[in-house]
Design a protein around this motif. Structure first.
Motif, mmCIF file in Angstrom:
data_model
loop_
_atom_site.group_PDB
_atom_site.id
_atom_site.type_symbol
_atom_site.label_atom_id
_atom_site.label_comp_id
_atom_site.label_asym_id
_atom_site.label_seq_id
_atom_site.Cartn_x
_atom_site.Cartn_y
_atom_site.Cartn_z
ATOM 1 N N LYS A 1 112.244 -9.117 66.050
ATOM 2 C CA LYS A 1 111.738 -7.741 66.159
ATOM 3 C C LYS A 1 110.430 -7.576 65.388
ATOM 4 C CE LYS A 1 116.021 -5.319 67.080
ATOM 5 N NZ LYS A 1 117.251 -4.822 66.450
ATOM 6 N N LEU A 2 110.336 -8.235 64.253
ATOM 7 C CA LEU A 2 109.124 -8.142 63.436
ATOM 8 C C LEU A 2 108.001 -9.026 63.994
ATOM 9 C CD1 LEU A 2 110.902 -8.205 59.967
ATOM 10 C CD2 LEU A 2 109.401 -6.348 60.753
ATOM 11 N N VAL B 1 107.300 -1.753 62.898
ATOM 12 C CA VAL B 1 106.576 -2.459 61.825
ATOM 13 C C VAL B 1 105.873 -3.682 62.407
ATOM 14 C CG1 VAL B 1 106.848 -3.810 59.692
ATOM 15 C CG2 VAL B 1 108.107 -1.645 59.968
ATOM 16 N N GLY B 2 106.605 -4.434 63.233
ATOM 17 C CA GLY B 2 106.039 -5.651 63.820
ATOM 18 C C GLY B 2 104.811 -5.357 64.674
ATOM 19 N N ARG B 3 104.895 -4.257 65.422
ATOM 20 C CA ARG B 3 103.752 -3.900 66.277
ATOM 21 C C ARG B 3 102.530 -3.578 65.416
ATOM 22 N NH1 ARG B 3 105.935 0.193 69.280
ATOM 23 N NH2 ARG B 3 107.248 -1.447 70.152
ATOM 24 N N ALA B 4 102.731 -2.823 64.350
ATOM 25 C CA ALA B 4 101.607 -2.466 63.467
ATOM 26 C C ALA B 4 100.984 -3.714 62.850
ATOM 27 C CB ALA B 4 102.079 -1.508 62.372
ATOM 28 N N ILE B 5 101.839 -4.641 62.421
ATOM 29 C CA ILE B 5 101.325 -5.874 61.810
ATOM 30 C C ILE B 5 100.515 -6.665 62.839
ATOM 31 C CG2 ILE B 5 102.001 -8.126 60.871
ATOM 32 C CD1 ILE B 5 104.534 -6.748 59.782
ATOM 33 N N PHE C 1 103.063 -8.916 52.701
ATOM 34 C CA PHE C 1 104.355 -9.185 52.052
ATOM 35 C C PHE C 1 105.380 -8.304 52.756
ATOM 36 C CE2 PHE C 1 107.787 -9.019 49.093
ATOM 37 C CZ PHE C 1 107.729 -10.188 48.362
ATOM 38 N N ILE C 2 106.170 -8.928 53.633
ATOM 39 C CA ILE C 2 107.075 -8.161 54.491
ATOM 40 C C ILE C 2 108.524 -8.362 54.038
ATOM 41 C CG2 ILE C 2 107.796 -7.700 56.865
ATOM 42 C CD1 ILE C 2 104.766 -7.179 56.259
ATOM 43 N N THR C 3 109.182 -7.228 53.821
ATOM 44 C CA THR C 3 110.590 -7.217 53.399
ATOM 45 C C THR C 3 111.436 -6.560 54.481
ATOM 46 O OG1 THR C 3 109.950 -6.925 51.078
ATOM 47 C CG2 THR C 3 112.219 -6.350 51.656
ATOM 48 N N THR C 4 112.571 -7.170 54.825
ATOM 49 C CA THR C 4 113.594 -6.428 55.541
ATOM 50 C C THR C 4 114.952 -6.724 54.903
ATOM 51 O OG1 THR C 4 114.390 -5.646 57.684
ATOM 52 C CG2 THR C 4 114.066 -8.028 57.473
#
Ligand code: NAD
Length: 276
Positions: A96-97, A56-60, A71-74
């Protein structure tokens, strides 16, 4: 597409449709999230236990969408519950994100037999007070779990993310949320696809509006006020699941979908799931 938002009890806003990445392998997650961002999603729902926060972090990082538009949820995994371990797990997720704050952090499950969710919530309150988490919330909490953490801290969760679809409409829990200013977020909003989307009653409503079964189920959620996070790795479905803002269901059709409730879960029961 501009996705409507709901306002949380702390004044923050959250897109009413987000993109879920449960069961998407880390290596495939970057492409799936990139596709979702291209399609117009701005909210992404991951969890530490999904093992794909890095993807997810790489895509962002690669998408070039301004951070304030996302708006990022973990979610904190059960094994990390407890005050200090929550703060450590949060730092690992953020690393990681590759983010410096989270929009929404959720306690993944109460795991009531372990007796740690209130201590965990105190750590969430600290992260929120420090501004590292814009909104603190929970997942799979029942009313008694919600009451306990509010009594202990005075902090009302912004969101409770729970299993919810036409076969598990969660009316009593939705009423509790409405009374206490907690937004209802539906996980497995499509009932995980198989079975539910083949229901003839849903097929009839879909035919009436010339839409897919998935689209009418998502419309049902939106009209009830739920936030939804449908998952797909198929580009056409990723787009289809967001293309639900140019029609609305008549009240009788909303009621017809609600009438499919049989209180049946696709996932674990929160009162008895104590997995760590
Ligand atoms: P879902 O209800 O979103 O269903 C996903 C499945 O439905 C897909 O795998 C695909 O088979 C099918 N599908 C998707 N779009 C479709 C379409 N347009 N037409 C036909 N079929 C379609 O189920 P989910 O993935 O379990 O839940 C969504 C998200 O909720 C997850 O990705 C995750 O982010 C979150 N979640 C949270 C918890 C929790 O405990 N908090 C648990 C499960 C899921």
């Amino acid at each position: 597409t501009s996705v409507p938002t709901v306002t949380l009890n702390n004044g923050a806003t959250m897109p009413q449709i987000g993109f879920g990445v449960f069961q998407v392998p880390n290596a495939e997650t970057t492409a799936a999230v990139a596709e979702a961002l291209r399609a117009g999603y701005r909210s992404i729902d991951t969890a530490t236990v999904y093992g794909n926060e890095e993807g997810v972090g790489r895509a962002i990082g690669e998408a070039g969408v301004p951070r304030e538009d996302l708006f990022i949820t973990t979610k904190l995994w059960n094994s990390a519950q407890g005050y200090d371990s929550t703060l450590r797990a949060f730092d690992e997720s953020l690393a990681k994100l590759k983010l410096d704050y989270l929009d929404l952090y959720l306690i993944h499950w109460p795991t009531p037999a372990r007796g740690l969710y209130t201590e965990t919530w105190k750590a969430f309150a600290k992260l929120a007070a420090d501004g590292r988490v814009r909104s603190a919330g929970v997942s799979n909490f029942q009313p008694n779990h919600l009451a306990e953490i509010v009594d202990a801290t005075g902090l009302v969760p912004a969101v409770n993310q729970v299993e919810l679809h036409p076969r598990l409409t969660q009316e009593p829990l939705r009423a509790y949320h409405a009374e206490h200013g907690i937004v209802t977020e539906a996980w497995s909003p499509l009932g995980q696809g198989k079975g539910l989307l083949d229901d003839p009653a849903i097929g009839a409503v879909a035919a009436k509006y010339d839409r897919s079964p998935a689209q009418v189920v998502l419309r049902w959620h939106l009209q009830l006020g739920n936030v939804v996070i449908p998952k797909s790795v198929t580009p056409s479905r990723i787009a289809e699941n967001l293309d639900v803002f140019d029609f609305s269901l008549e009240d009788a059709d909303v009621a017809a979908l609600s009438a499919l409730n049989v209180d049946s879960r696709v996932g674990p029961d929160p009162d008895t799931n104590n997995q760590a």
